[in-house]
Design a protein around this motif. Sequence first.
Motif, PDB file in Angstrom:
ATOM      1  N   ARG A  71       0.824  -1.214   0.000  1.00  0.00           N
ATOM      2  CA  ARG A  71       0.000   0.000   0.000  1.00  0.00           C
ATOM      3  C   ARG A  71       0.853   1.256   0.000  1.00  0.00           C
ATOM      4  NH1 ARG A  71      -1.311   3.401   3.882  1.00  0.00           N
ATOM      5  NH2 ARG A  71      -0.513   2.005   5.514  1.00  0.00           N
ATOM      6  N   LEU A  72       1.992   1.230   0.707  1.00  0.00           N
ATOM      7  CA  LEU A  72       2.838   2.421   0.833  1.00  0.00           C
ATOM      8  C   LEU A  72       3.377   2.858  -0.524  1.00  0.00           C
ATOM      9  CD1 LEU A  72       4.753   1.323   4.058  1.00  0.00           C
ATOM     10  CD2 LEU A  72       2.700   2.761   3.883  1.00  0.00           C
ATOM     11  N   ALA A  73       3.871   1.910  -1.303  1.00  0.00           N
ATOM     12  CA  ALA A  73       4.379   2.244  -2.630  1.00  0.00           C
ATOM     13  C   ALA A  73       3.244   2.639  -3.569  1.00  0.00           C
ATOM     14  CB  ALA A  73       5.160   1.056  -3.201  1.00  0.00           C
ATOM     15  N   ARG A  74       2.098   1.955  -3.440  1.00  0.00           N
ATOM     16  CA  ARG A  74       0.946   2.296  -4.279  1.00  0.00           C
ATOM     17  C   ARG A  74       0.530   3.746  -4.079  1.00  0.00           C
ATOM     18  NH1 ARG A  74      -1.608  -2.593  -2.549  1.00  0.00           N
ATOM     19  NH2 ARG A  74      -3.117  -1.349  -1.368  1.00  0.00           N
ATOM     20  N   GLU A  75       0.573   4.205  -2.850  1.00  0.00           N
ATOM     21  CA  GLU A  75       0.136   5.568  -2.563  1.00  0.00           C
ATOM     22  C   GLU A  75       1.044   6.597  -3.214  1.00  0.00           C
ATOM     23  OE1 GLU A  75      -0.137   5.662   1.659  1.00  0.00           O
ATOM     24  OE2 GLU A  75      -2.165   4.808   1.703  1.00  0.00           O
ATOM     25  N   GLN A  76       2.344   6.317  -3.282  1.00  0.00           N
ATOM     26  CA  GLN A  76       3.258   7.243  -3.958  1.00  0.00           C
ATOM     27  C   GLN A  76       2.947   7.336  -5.450  1.00  0.00           C
ATOM     28  OE1 GLN A  76       5.429   9.053  -2.094  1.00  0.00           O
ATOM     29  NE2 GLN A  76       4.546   7.954  -0.348  1.00  0.00           N
ATOM     30  N   LEU A  77       2.708   6.194  -6.066  1.00  0.00           N
ATOM     31  CA  LEU A  77       2.395   6.182  -7.490  1.00  0.00           C
ATOM     32  C   LEU A  77       1.037   6.811  -7.750  1.00  0.00           C
ATOM     33  CD1 LEU A  77       3.097   5.346 -10.364  1.00  0.00           C
ATOM     34  CD2 LEU A  77       2.198   3.057  -9.854  1.00  0.00           C
ATOM     35  N   ASN A  84      -7.289   6.552  -7.351  1.00  0.00           N
ATOM     36  CA  ASN A  84      -7.474   5.856  -6.077  1.00  0.00           C
ATOM     37  C   ASN A  84      -6.385   4.795  -5.915  1.00  0.00           C
ATOM     38  OD1 ASN A  84      -8.343   4.253  -3.931  1.00  0.00           O
ATOM     39  ND2 ASN A  84     -10.485   4.328  -4.526  1.00  0.00           N
ATOM     40  N   PRO A  85      -5.570   4.856  -4.862  1.00  0.00           N
ATOM     41  CA  PRO A  85      -4.493   3.867  -4.697  1.00  0.00           C
ATOM     42  C   PRO A  85      -5.009   2.437  -4.557  1.00  0.00           C
ATOM     43  CG  PRO A  85      -4.713   5.214  -2.710  1.00  0.00           C
ATOM     44  CD  PRO A  85      -5.550   5.858  -3.768  1.00  0.00           C
ATOM     45  N   GLU A  86      -6.255   2.272  -4.126  1.00  0.00           N
ATOM     46  CA  GLU A  86      -6.811   0.926  -3.992  1.00  0.00           C
ATOM     47  C   GLU A  86      -7.076   0.280  -5.346  1.00  0.00           C
ATOM     48  OE1 GLU A  86      -6.957  -0.833  -1.213  1.00  0.00           O
ATOM     49  OE2 GLU A  86      -5.890   0.911  -0.418  1.00  0.00           O
ATOM     50  N   TYR A  87      -7.074   1.061  -6.412  1.00  0.00           N
ATOM     51  CA  TYR A  87      -7.275   0.514  -7.753  1.00  0.00           C
ATOM     52  C   TYR A  87      -5.973  -0.023  -8.353  1.00  0.00           C
ATOM     53  CZ  TYR A  87     -11.871   2.862  -7.965  1.00  0.00           C
ATOM     54  OH  TYR A  87     -13.157   3.266  -7.740  1.00  0.00           O
ATOM     55  N   LEU A  88      -4.842   0.240  -7.696  1.00  0.00           N
ATOM     56  CA  LEU A  88      -3.521  -0.067  -8.255  1.00  0.00           C
ATOM     57  C   LEU A  88      -2.994  -1.414  -7.788  1.00  0.00           C
ATOM     58  CD1 LEU A  88      -1.519   3.283  -7.995  1.00  0.00           C
ATOM     59  CD2 LEU A  88      -1.918   1.978 -10.091  1.00  0.00           C
ATOM     60  N   ILE A  89      -2.315  -2.094  -8.706  1.00  0.00           N
ATOM     61  CA  ILE A  89      -1.542  -3.290  -8.385  1.00  0.00           C
ATOM     62  C   ILE A  89      -0.177  -3.118  -9.029  1.00  0.00           C
ATOM     63  CG2 ILE A  89      -1.340  -5.795  -8.621  1.00  0.00           C
ATOM     64  CD1 ILE A  89      -4.377  -5.906  -8.901  1.00  0.00           C
ATOM     65  N   LEU A  90       0.871  -3.232  -8.216  1.00  0.00           N
ATOM     66  CA  LEU A  90       2.240  -3.095  -8.719  1.00  0.00           C
ATOM     67  C   LEU A  90       2.785  -4.448  -9.147  1.00  0.00           C
ATOM     68  CD1 LEU A  90       3.644  -0.676  -6.003  1.00  0.00           C
ATOM     69  CD2 LEU A  90       3.076  -0.096  -8.359  1.00  0.00           C
ATOM     70  N   GLY A  91       3.562  -4.430 -10.224  1.00  0.00           N
ATOM     71  CA  GLY A  91       4.128  -5.673 -10.724  1.00  0.00           C
ATOM     72  C   GLY A  91       5.611  -5.580 -10.978  1.00  0.00           C
ATOM     73  N   ASN A  92       6.239  -6.735 -11.022  1.00  0.00           N
ATOM     74  CA  ASN A  92       7.651  -6.840 -11.386  1.00  0.00           C
ATOM     75  C   ASN A  92       7.742  -6.711 -12.909  1.00  0.00           C
ATOM     76  OD1 ASN A  92      10.380  -7.337 -11.386  1.00  0.00           O
ATOM     77  ND2 ASN A  92      10.159  -9.555 -11.212  1.00  0.00           N
ATOM     78  N   GLY A  93       7.514  -5.489 -13.378  1.00  0.00           N
ATOM     79  CA  GLY A  93       7.353  -5.237 -14.796  1.00  0.00           C
ATOM     80  C   GLY A  93       5.911  -5.502 -15.208  1.00  0.00           C
ATOM     81  N   CYS A 238      -4.379  -1.057 -13.147  1.00  0.00           N
ATOM     82  CA  CYS A 238      -5.376  -0.431 -12.297  1.00  0.00           C
ATOM     83  C   CYS A 238      -6.767  -0.731 -12.839  1.00  0.00           C
ATOM     84  CB  CYS A 238      -5.140   1.068 -12.156  1.00  0.00           C
ATOM     85  SG  CYS A 238      -4.855   1.942 -13.691  1.00  0.00           S
ATOM     86  N   THR A 239      -7.682  -0.913 -11.943  1.00  0.00           N
ATOM     87  CA  THR A 239      -9.051  -1.252 -12.281  1.00  0.00           C
ATOM     88  C   THR A 239      -9.957  -0.906 -11.111  1.00  0.00           C
ATOM     89  OG1 THR A 239     -10.556  -3.041 -12.938  1.00  0.00           O
ATOM     90  CG2 THR A 239      -8.732  -3.629 -11.473  1.00  0.00           C
ATOM     91  N   PHE A 244     -11.506  -8.351  -9.761  1.00  0.00           N
ATOM     92  CA  PHE A 244     -10.215  -8.440 -10.453  1.00  0.00           C
ATOM     93  C   PHE A 244      -9.075  -8.173  -9.479  1.00  0.00           C
ATOM     94  CE2 PHE A 244     -12.111  -6.924 -14.796  1.00  0.00           C
ATOM     95  CZ  PHE A 244     -12.810  -8.111 -14.885  1.00  0.00           C
ATOM     96  N   ILE A 245      -9.227  -7.123  -8.672  1.00  0.00           N
ATOM     97  CA  ILE A 245      -8.159  -6.727  -7.743  1.00  0.00           C
ATOM     98  C   ILE A 245      -7.862  -7.849  -6.758  1.00  0.00           C
ATOM     99  CG2 ILE A 245      -7.582  -5.148  -5.853  1.00  0.00           C
ATOM    100  CD1 ILE A 245      -9.234  -3.002  -7.376  1.00  0.00           C
ATOM    101  N   GLN A 246      -8.899  -8.427  -6.163  1.00  0.00           N
ATOM    102  CA  GLN A 246      -8.693  -9.495  -5.185  1.00  0.00           C
ATOM    103  C   GLN A 246      -8.035 -10.713  -5.819  1.00  0.00           C
ATOM    104  OE1 GLN A 246     -12.466 -10.301  -3.346  1.00  0.00           O
ATOM    105  NE2 GLN A 246     -12.622  -8.272  -2.385  1.00  0.00           N
ATOM    106  N   THR A 247      -8.487 -11.088  -7.011  1.00  0.00           N
ATOM    107  CA  THR A 247      -7.911 -12.260  -7.688  1.00  0.00           C
ATOM    108  C   THR A 247      -6.432 -12.064  -7.962  1.00  0.00           C
ATOM    109  OG1 THR A 247     -10.017 -12.851  -8.728  1.00  0.00           O
ATOM    110  CG2 THR A 247      -8.009 -13.665  -9.774  1.00  0.00           C
ATOM    111  N   LEU A 248      -6.066 -10.900  -8.470  1.00  0.00           N
ATOM    112  CA  LEU A 248      -4.672 -10.668  -8.847  1.00  0.00           C
ATOM    113  C   LEU A 248      -3.774 -10.511  -7.630  1.00  0.00           C
ATOM    114  CD1 LEU A 248      -5.242  -8.250 -11.863  1.00  0.00           C
ATOM    115  CD2 LEU A 248      -4.617 -10.675 -11.944  1.00  0.00           C
ATOM    116  N   ARG A 249      -4.253  -9.830  -6.603  1.00  0.00           N
ATOM    117  CA  ARG A 249      -3.427  -9.656  -5.406  1.00  0.00           C
ATOM    118  C   ARG A 249      -3.183 -10.984  -4.696  1.00  0.00           C
ATOM    119  NH1 ARG A 249      -5.842  -3.926  -2.995  1.00  0.00           N
ATOM    120  NH2 ARG A 249      -4.814  -2.589  -4.548  1.00  0.00           N
TER     121      ARG A 249
END
Length: 373
Positions: A71-77, A84-93, A238-239, A244-249
């Motif tokens: 969450r901390l990194a998501r909020e910066q992005l 909304n940071p809750e819509y974001l998922i960070l990936g290794n590329g 982001c979505t 979708f968010i729960q499945t991917l996380r």
Amino acid sequence: MPDIKFPVKRDLFLETTHSPALVDLVEPEIVSQLVDFCFIANPYYPTPEMMDELLAKIPEIIKAYPSSNPRLAREQLAQVLKINPEYLILGNGATELITLIEKELIRDIAIPIPTFSEYLEKLRDTNSARLFQLPVGDDYQLNLNEFGDWIDVNAISSALIINPGNPTGQFIGLDELKAFLARMAHLDVIILDESFIDFSGVEHPSLMPFLDEFPNVIVVRSMSKHCGVPGLRLGYCCTANEGFIQTLRQVLPVWNINTIAEYFLLMLPRTDLEYQQSVRQVVADVRLMYSKLKTLDGYKIYATGSNFILIRINFGMKALDLQMRLLEEYGLYVRDCSNKIGLDHYHIRVASQGEANDEKLARALAEISRDFI
């Protein structure tokens, strides 16, 4: 015979659908003499000052685990993206996220071709890819009305749009895109890849502020491209779709982002002005490059809404041969697009690498075409 100044390990091209890295293709001592036009990323960002700061921090951060709370990194992005940071998922590329989205959420998918090969190669079943050939006569422009008709006639459940297109550079305006997405609300998933959208030269071109209106859409972006950091392996999707968010996380590993990448994300809010300036410079460079390439004989130069340009060779030389001649004689590395499904063997893609380097490429292309015309 032409004079080979930069010997290349040609066999490496047979081992990947992507472009081999220059550091692997040539001896280390000559890498700095070459210009990489395959590198479709922002050459002006991070700034030298940001690089110095990262270098100074490396002894400290490589001794630490990444945060276990993404969450901390998501909020910066999210702060620079204004979403909304809750819509974001960070990936290794972005490729990590493309792989997970296609394996977890996609049954079958409509894919306009030519396209970025990862979208074809990471499906659970390659037979689930339904290919929509972009018309050569329309310079590979995607007609969304025709695409939508084709999807419905063939009862396909998901769709991909890359905007701007890769490798075509074709750009779709926001109003046209939103109309298509509203029509396609019955689809399970629509993947919208916006990895190059910041280079469109259009003010506010992204769909991200409107995600709440389109719950079946997932926007994917590669930070390698717009931030110029492919080595950090940073991407995001982001979505507004909670499922979708729960499945991917749930399927993402803990610590999928390393500490150097995390620190880079912390730098984004306070360097956003520098980032926006870098994007404006890239757009100006591409427009100048396009105007120069358009004057060359023997090539078709496709219009672009991105930081790269698709070129067709019209004097009979195949793309692979032109790629090798540019690399071995001139030290200029372009993308041979022969392995892009939907293109022939006469297309290359070039990304702007600044005015001086772009001028070298234009001169080299002119010299080579004169041998045939």
